[in-house]
Motif scaffolding. Structure first.
Motif, PDB file in Angstrom:
ATOM      1  N   ASN A   6      39.546  38.390  40.554  1.00 21.65           N
ATOM      2  CA  ASN A   6      39.156  39.708  41.061  1.00 21.65           C
ATOM      3  C   ASN A   6      37.668  39.961  40.829  1.00 21.65           C
ATOM      4  N   TYR A  36      35.605  42.066  42.086  1.00 19.71           N
ATOM      5  CA  TYR A  36      35.193  43.470  42.010  1.00 19.71           C
ATOM      6  C   TYR A  36      35.444  44.046  40.616  1.00 19.71           C
ATOM      7  N   ALA A  37      36.533  43.630  39.990  1.00 20.97           N
ATOM      8  CA  ALA A  37      36.818  44.105  38.635  1.00 20.97           C
ATOM      9  C   ALA A  37      35.789  43.575  37.646  1.00 20.97           C
ATOM     10  N   ARG A  67      35.841  51.989  40.714  1.00 23.90           N
ATOM     11  CA  ARG A  67      36.358  51.371  39.489  1.00 23.90           C
ATOM     12  C   ARG A  67      35.492  51.738  38.282  1.00 23.90           C
ATOM     13  N   ASP A  89      34.078  37.084  47.532  1.00 26.10           N
ATOM     14  CA  ASP A  89      35.530  37.197  47.440  1.00 26.10           C
ATOM     15  C   ASP A  89      36.146  36.341  48.540  1.00 26.10           C
ATOM     16  N   SER A 103      35.709  34.223  43.784  1.00 29.09           N
ATOM     17  CA  SER A 103      37.106  33.775  43.746  1.00 29.09           C
ATOM     18  C   SER A 103      37.242  32.627  44.738  1.00 29.09           C
ATOM     19  N   THR A 109      38.184  39.241  33.648  1.00 31.99           N
ATOM     20  CA  THR A 109      39.295  40.178  33.817  1.00 31.99           C
ATOM     21  C   THR A 109      40.601  39.578  33.324  1.00 31.99           C
ATOM     22  N   GLU A 152      45.505  49.397  43.239  1.00 35.50           N
ATOM     23  CA  GLU A 152      44.708  48.178  43.175  1.00 35.50           C
ATOM     24  C   GLU A 152      45.542  46.922  43.426  1.00 35.50           C
ATOM     25  N   TYR A 153      46.816  46.969  43.071  1.00 38.69           N
ATOM     26  CA  TYR A 153      47.712  45.819  43.243  1.00 38.69           C
ATOM     27  C   TYR A 153      49.011  46.287  43.897  1.00 38.69           C
TER      28      TYR A 153
END
Length: 609
Positions: free
Chosen positions: A199, A201-202, A246, A309, A346, A468, A500-501
């Protein structure tokens, strides 16, 4: 046999920092200046002859126009919505013309000059950041094709970049041009450090939190130095908003450099404003591809973070070209982090094999040639009717229309773009090892191990601190929250997880906690489990079970299990077969028989349910 690129080398003097230290004009043809921030565009803007500088973005033009105070000749920027009256006034007042223009507006510039009885092709021309003709072909085909039709008609033309595209993706028309390359004595060595994560962005949000706490200290020649500003290069406005939300950033902490469109404004919301690259610095600057090339940023302690990503192809960064461009955007020479760059990425979302792509590519090439041949032999009316299909991007084939000769031709640039795009999305970001190979081929040392997360880097503690939690850890926590009696704050946390998930809720509502645990919280296994429990699969399995198993016959447990395994495989289910599964379809009597003087445990099916 196709020509290979023949390179002429210019060796820069040892103490040279800028091209103007040893050149008075830009070489004709392709010019690889090898480094950013060496004054390539500046050399054209200070030249005493007329120059047209063709730029990839409006942002780059505005950047140069707003910083022209120290230039010897006034610079005019031409792009959409610039009035003709302003252009005429500029031409009337100035003897030496230095005009910066976008790809799209170059044909308009040529027409406007012709209306003033000026032949544009007598000017010198510089195509700045020429590698973008390939990188942006996917969404700027018409502008690029139109621009390339003009470029070689100028009396002196230069296609310049610090980061040319790899030779294998260069169209033949460019390979036939003169090619000049600079060798610098004192190269600025880029030191990218990779952060691989599920992830990105996290991770970016974690980095921002560390900035807020004053915890970003990085190694510079053995000394720990604090960074107080972060520059995040991410070609996704939605992704930028995701990170802002976030990290709970406020408008006064953020500077966003992206295209000023209604869609982007809506995505960012009314609180967050779109800025230019030269607007006042904030602690956190987010930059889309609008400013990846050519725009200047200034910061004493800023660090560059590039985010890719693999699930979102438009965010992927080419190591050979764009990574260097991002690294070179901070111009402050006293910044100790100028050679440092963190690539947060990723991997693992390749959707097509190389063999399948090659086959599809050959089919497109052959189909394109058939269409070109057919259309060029067709009547004028048919050719005219076909043209809008190209102008409206209704055709995916490699075809372009030559207006001067009224005929269709093969578009090799678009063919090379397809190869480049496949290599980027399905090869380079396939896994960490492939990405490391791309770094190596670009001449960048990115460590010995390709797919470790952190232990290969100098700044190990920093990288580990922003990593993360895994998908498994997050899902375990989510299931725990769902299973227990909840307080208000915990219900809010569940909602955040589900935003988010979204798959977490999907899994929990279709499987029991025990089933999720049996799948070891692995995403692929959970998807397979839900597939196996779907009505379509259940019905198919039931039909096969009733055909295969007979009432009142003895089946050993081993045989029953194997028969079920074969049925599951036949219907595409990856469920683990157990003899007890038969109880879902039959009344089962567990028993044993002696076979070959041995006790064999088994079952008899007495009645269908």
């Amino acid at each position: 046999m196709k020509n290979e690129i023949k390179k002429q080398i210019i060796k820069a003097p040892k103490q040279a920092k800028y091209l103007s230290d040893f050149l008075t004009d830009l070489p004709k043809g392709i010019f690889n200046k090898k480094q950013t921030n060496v004054g390539g565009t500046h050399l054209a803007l200070t030249h005493p002859e007329n120059y047209i500088i063709i730029a990839p973005t409006v942002e780059l033009i505005k950047n140069k126009v707003e910083n022209q105070a120290n230039l010897p000749y006034p610079v005019f920027g031409l792009y959409a919505d610039v009035p003709n009256s302003d252009f005429r006034e500029y031409i009337r007042k100035n003897e030496v013309h230095h005009i910066m223009v976008t790809y799209d507006s170059l044909p308009k510039l040529i027409r406007w000059l012709a209306a003033l009885d000026i032949d544009a092709y007598t000017y010198n021309a510089l195509l700045d950041e020429y590698h973008l003709t390939l990188l942006t072909m996917g969404y700027r085909e018409r502008a690029i094709v139109g621009m390339m039709e003009h470029i070689t008609k100028f009396s002196h033309y230069t296609l310049m970049s610090a980061t040319p595209v790899a030779d294998e993706f260069v169209p033949q028309v460019l390979k036939e041009m003169d090619y000049t390359e600079v060798e610098w004595e004192n190269n600025l060595i880029l030191k990218p450090q990779r952060i691989r994560t599920p992830n990105p962005y996290a991770v970016a949000a974690n980095i921002i939190e560390m900035y807020k706490e004053g915890e970003i200290w990085l190694d510079v020649d053995g000394i720990s130095v604090q960074s107080e500003e972060g520059f995040f290069f991410l070609n996704s406005v939605k992704g930028i908003k995701n990170i802002i939300d976030r990290a709970e950033l406020t408008p006064d902490e953020v500077k966003i450099v992206c295209s000023d469109t209604l869609r982007n404004r809506e995505t960012l919301g009314s609180e967050f404003k779109i800025s230019g690259s030269l607007s006042e610095n904030r602690k956190f600057t987010f930059i889309t591809s609008k400013a990846f090339e050519g725009s200047d940023f200034f910061s004493q302690t800023g660090v560059v973070y590039v985010i890719s990503d693999a699930k979102r192809k438009h965010t992927l960064i080419d190591i050979q070209t764009q990574l260097y461009q991002c690294a070179g955007r901070i111009r402050t020479e006293s910044n100790p982090f100028r050679t440092k760059l963190f690539h947060i990425y990723s991997t693992g979302y390749a959707t097509q094999t190389k063999d399948d792509f090659d086959k599809e590519q050959q089919e497109r090439i052959q189909h394109s040639k058939v269409i070109i041949d057919t259309q060029n032999k067709a009547t004028k009316e048919i050719r005219l009717a076909y043209r809008p299909r190209l102008s409206k991007d209704l055709e995916s084939d490699f075809i372009l229309y030559n207006e001067e000769e009224d005929r269709y031709e093969y578009n090799e640039i678009k063919e090379k773009f397809a190869e480049f795009a496949f290599n980027l999305t399905n090869s380079i970001y396939k896994n960490g090892l492939a990405l490391r190979k791309a770094y190596s081929e670009a001449g960048v040392d990115a460590g010995d191990e390709g797919y470790v997360y952190a232990d290969e880097f100098d700044d190990q503690d920093f990288i580990k601190s922003v990593s993360t939690s895994s998908f498994k850890d997050l899902l375990i926590h989510y299931c725990h929250l769902r299973d227990m009696q909840l307080l208000y704050d915990e219900r809010e946390l569940i909602k955040q997880y589900e935003r988010e998930y979204p798959k977490f809720k999907y899994y929990y509502e279709r499987l029991t906690s025990a089933e999720i645990s049996t799948c070891k919280y692995v995403e692929r296994a959970l998807d397979e489990k839900i597939y196996s429990k779907s009505p379509q699969v259940k019905n198919a399995v039931a039909k096969e079970v009733f055909l295969a198993f007979k009432l009142n016959l003895f089946y050993s447990l081993k045989d029953a299990k194997q028969m079920l395994k074969d049925i599951y495989k036949k219907v595409g289910s990856k469920a683990s077969a157990k003899s007890t599964d038969l109880s879902a379809y039959f009344e089962v009597e567990n028993t044993a028989r002696r076979l070959d003087d041995k006790r064999v445990d088994g079952l008899v099916l007495t009645r269908r349910k």
